[in-house]
Each structure stands twice: as structure tokens, then as C-alpha cells.
Design an enzyme around this catalytic site. Structure first.
Site, PDB file in Angstrom:
ATOM      1  N   LYS A  14       0.818  -1.219   0.000  1.00  0.00           N
ATOM      2  CA  LYS A  14       0.000   0.000   0.000  1.00  0.00           C
ATOM      3  C   LYS A  14       0.850   1.266   0.000  1.00  0.00           C
ATOM      4  O   LYS A  14       0.551   2.218  -0.721  1.00  0.00           O
ATOM      5  CB  LYS A  14      -0.927  -0.016   1.225  1.00  0.00           C
ATOM      6  CG  LYS A  14      -1.800   1.210   1.365  1.00  0.00           C
ATOM      7  CD  LYS A  14      -2.833   1.015   2.456  1.00  0.00           C
ATOM      8  CE  LYS A  14      -2.210   0.914   3.840  1.00  0.00           C
ATOM      9  NZ  LYS A  14      -1.686   2.209   4.322  1.00  0.00           N
ATOM     10  N   ARG A  89      -8.405   3.934  10.784  1.00  0.00           N
ATOM     11  CA  ARG A  89      -8.149   2.540  11.131  1.00  0.00           C
ATOM     12  C   ARG A  89      -9.236   1.955  12.030  1.00  0.00           C
ATOM     13  O   ARG A  89      -9.261   0.751  12.261  1.00  0.00           O
ATOM     14  CB  ARG A  89      -6.812   2.414  11.868  1.00  0.00           C
ATOM     15  CG  ARG A  89      -5.597   2.579  10.979  1.00  0.00           C
ATOM     16  CD  ARG A  89      -4.348   2.284  11.792  1.00  0.00           C
ATOM     17  NE  ARG A  89      -3.154   2.841  11.179  1.00  0.00           N
ATOM     18  CZ  ARG A  89      -2.417   2.223  10.250  1.00  0.00           C
ATOM     19  NH1 ARG A  89      -2.762   1.031   9.851  1.00  0.00           N
ATOM     20  NH2 ARG A  89      -1.356   2.802   9.744  1.00  0.00           N
ATOM     21  N   ARG A 128      11.492 -12.523   4.903  1.00  0.00           N
ATOM     22  CA  ARG A 128      12.346 -11.356   5.060  1.00  0.00           C
ATOM     23  C   ARG A 128      13.452 -11.585   6.082  1.00  0.00           C
ATOM     24  O   ARG A 128      13.210 -12.071   7.181  1.00  0.00           O
ATOM     25  CB  ARG A 128      11.500 -10.148   5.479  1.00  0.00           C
ATOM     26  CG  ARG A 128      12.309  -8.865   5.430  1.00  0.00           C
ATOM     27  CD  ARG A 128      11.414  -7.715   5.225  1.00  0.00           C
ATOM     28  NE  ARG A 128      10.814  -7.356   6.502  1.00  0.00           N
ATOM     29  CZ  ARG A 128      10.313  -6.150   6.755  1.00  0.00           C
ATOM     30  NH1 ARG A 128      10.307  -5.236   5.813  1.00  0.00           N
ATOM     31  NH2 ARG A 128       9.797  -5.895   7.926  1.00  0.00           N
ATOM     32  N   ARG A 162      13.493 -11.145  12.087  1.00  0.00           N
ATOM     33  CA  ARG A 162      12.890 -10.340  13.161  1.00  0.00           C
ATOM     34  C   ARG A 162      11.591 -10.984  13.622  1.00  0.00           C
ATOM     35  O   ARG A 162      10.886 -11.612  12.829  1.00  0.00           O
ATOM     36  CB  ARG A 162      12.584  -8.931  12.648  1.00  0.00           C
ATOM     37  CG  ARG A 162      13.818  -8.060  12.461  1.00  0.00           C
ATOM     38  CD  ARG A 162      13.425  -6.727  11.860  1.00  0.00           C
ATOM     39  NE  ARG A 162      12.153  -6.267  12.440  1.00  0.00           N
ATOM     40  CZ  ARG A 162      11.393  -5.330  11.902  1.00  0.00           C
ATOM     41  NH1 ARG A 162      11.728  -4.767  10.772  1.00  0.00           N
ATOM     42  NH2 ARG A 162      10.285  -4.931  12.489  1.00  0.00           N
ATOM     43  N   ARG A 173      -1.212 -10.220  12.943  1.00  0.00           N
ATOM     44  CA  ARG A 173      -1.410  -8.874  12.397  1.00  0.00           C
ATOM     45  C   ARG A 173      -2.529  -8.864  11.360  1.00  0.00           C
ATOM     46  O   ARG A 173      -3.325  -7.935  11.290  1.00  0.00           O
ATOM     47  CB  ARG A 173      -0.123  -8.364  11.745  1.00  0.00           C
ATOM     48  CG  ARG A 173       0.845  -7.764  12.746  1.00  0.00           C
ATOM     49  CD  ARG A 173       2.185  -7.510  12.117  1.00  0.00           C
ATOM     50  NE  ARG A 173       2.166  -6.442  11.124  1.00  0.00           N
ATOM     51  CZ  ARG A 173       3.098  -6.308  10.161  1.00  0.00           C
ATOM     52  NH1 ARG A 173       4.073  -7.170  10.063  1.00  0.00           N
ATOM     53  NH2 ARG A 173       3.029  -5.301   9.337  1.00  0.00           N
TER      54      ARG A 173
END
Ligand SMILES: [Zn+2]
Length: 215
Positions: A14, A89, A128, A162, A173
Site C-alpha cells: 500500500k 483505522r 524477510r 525479526r 497482524r
């Protein structure tokens, strides 16, 4: 002139799309993160309030956020249209935004929700790797030996995953996102035109799709 609210899950791209779209369509890009930083730099009364709230480790209240957005929407730069990215949000924020727009006599021409299957996001985000030495990030598919590879930037063998990039964290999430965003989209969709755009494909493909739905 075109006023757009862009909504999308983590990992859908986004932020990148918002920047590209605002540039192509010459709209003012209002990202809440950038907006907070800019307010602090400006040293305005609102900026000082934001700085105090963040320094105390607290969340910026909806009221404060809406006031900052009002400043941006009423600014000269927003005349040709704006793209709101990262707000609202929550349902309370969506309602506050609607009230604000009514008050300043502006509207939203399109609420664009970027969608993508969870599995694709998991694939994008879980690979990642971050370098402990220099902070660079890369993807497991771009280095030869996974975690054992040398960092593509500083060449140290200090890549790690991470916590934010672990599958369970990302699934959580995504659930949180869906839980809070679905009602926001419903509220906005009652008052403004709603468009869904697939976030699948290259940034260029998604960009073309976005511009197509915006006419
Ligand atoms: Zn490194």
C-alpha cells in the site's frame, strides 16, 4: 480533482502504491506517519502537542489526528485532490473523518481497498531477513544460503529473522487488520463509493489496476 482513501493489509504494498498513485495523479499524499513527523518539524501548536504525546510513549488521540488531517485537507496543496493513507483505522476514526469532511465541505470520491490472499502476504513477508550489523533487509529467495548467507550490503554473516517477520506474528497482524478494517470499510462504504483492487502482481500491474478503477 480526486479525493481517495487507500486501505490495505500489511504486506500488500500500500505504501509504495500510495506514493506512485499520488505522483501520477498529482494528489497530495497524506500518510499519517509522515504527517506526524512533519507536524513535529513544523513546530506548530499541534506539532508540539504531537511531540509531547509521542515523547510520553502514548498514542496520538483521534481528535489530535483529525485536527492534523484537517490542516492538510484545507491546505493549498490539497486543492488538486488528496490521497489518505493509514487513516481511518477504526470505526470511531471513520466517523470522525466523515464529520470533518461534512464540516469542511469535502467528500471522498473513492474508498479503495487493496485485497490479497493471506497466503500471498505470508509468502512475501515471512521470507524477510534483516542484517544485525547494518540493518539492511533482504529476502530468503535472493540470498544463496538462507540465514547463513552474507549480508548483501555489508557482507557480514549476521542475517536473522525479526519477530515481526515470523509467520505467527504476521497471521496475528492480519487477523487484527481484518477485525478492525472490515467495519471501517463498511462504515465508509455507506457514504462513499467503494472499490476493491487486487494487490496481486508487480507494483506496476497493481498501479495500473488502481488507476483504472479511479478512472
Ligand atoms: Zn549488513
Amino acid at each position: 480533482m480526486l479525493n481517495v482513501v487507500l486501505i490495505g493489509p500489511p504486506g500488500v504494498g500500500k505504501g509504495t502504491q500510495a506514493v506512485m498513485l499520488a505522483e501520477k495523479l498529482e494528489m497530495l499524499h497524506i500518510s499519517t506517519g509522515d504527517m506526524l513527523r512533519a507536524a513535529i518539524r513544523s513546530g506548530s501548536e499541534l506539532g508540539k502537542k504531537v511531540e509531547a504525546v509521542l515523547a510520553a510513549g502514548e498514542l496520538v488521540s483521534d481528535d489530535l489526528m483529525v485536527n492534523l488531517i484537517r490542516e492538510r485537507l484545507e491546505s493549498e496543496e490539497a486543492r488538486a485532490g488528496w490521497l489518505l493513507d493509514g487513516f481511518p483505522r477504526t470505526v470511531a476514526q471513520a466517523e470522525a473523518l466523515q464529520e470533518l469532511l461534512d464540516e469542511i465541505d469535502q467528500t471522498i470520491h473513492a474508498v479503495v481497498e487493496m485485497t490479497i490472499p493471506d497466503e500471498v502476504i505470508l509468502e512475501r513477508l515471512t521470507g524477510r531477513l534483516t542484517c544485525r550489523s547494518c540493518g539492511a533487509t533482504t529476502h530468503v529467495s535472493r540470498v544463496p544460503d538462507g540465514l547463513e548467507s552474507a549480508c548483501p550490503v555489508c557482507r557480514e554473516k549476521t542475517l536473522f529473522i525479526r519477530d515481526d517477520d515470523r509467520e505467527e506474528t504476521i497471521r496475528t497482524r492480519l487477523e487484527v487488520y481484518r477485525h478492525s478494517t472490515d467495519p471501517v470499510v463498511q462504515v465508509l462504504g455507506r457514504h462513499y463509493p467503494l472499490r476493491k483492487v487486487s494487490g496481486h502482481g508487480t507494483p506496476e500491474e497493481v498501479g495500473t489496476r488502481l488507476r483504472d478503477v479511479l478512472g
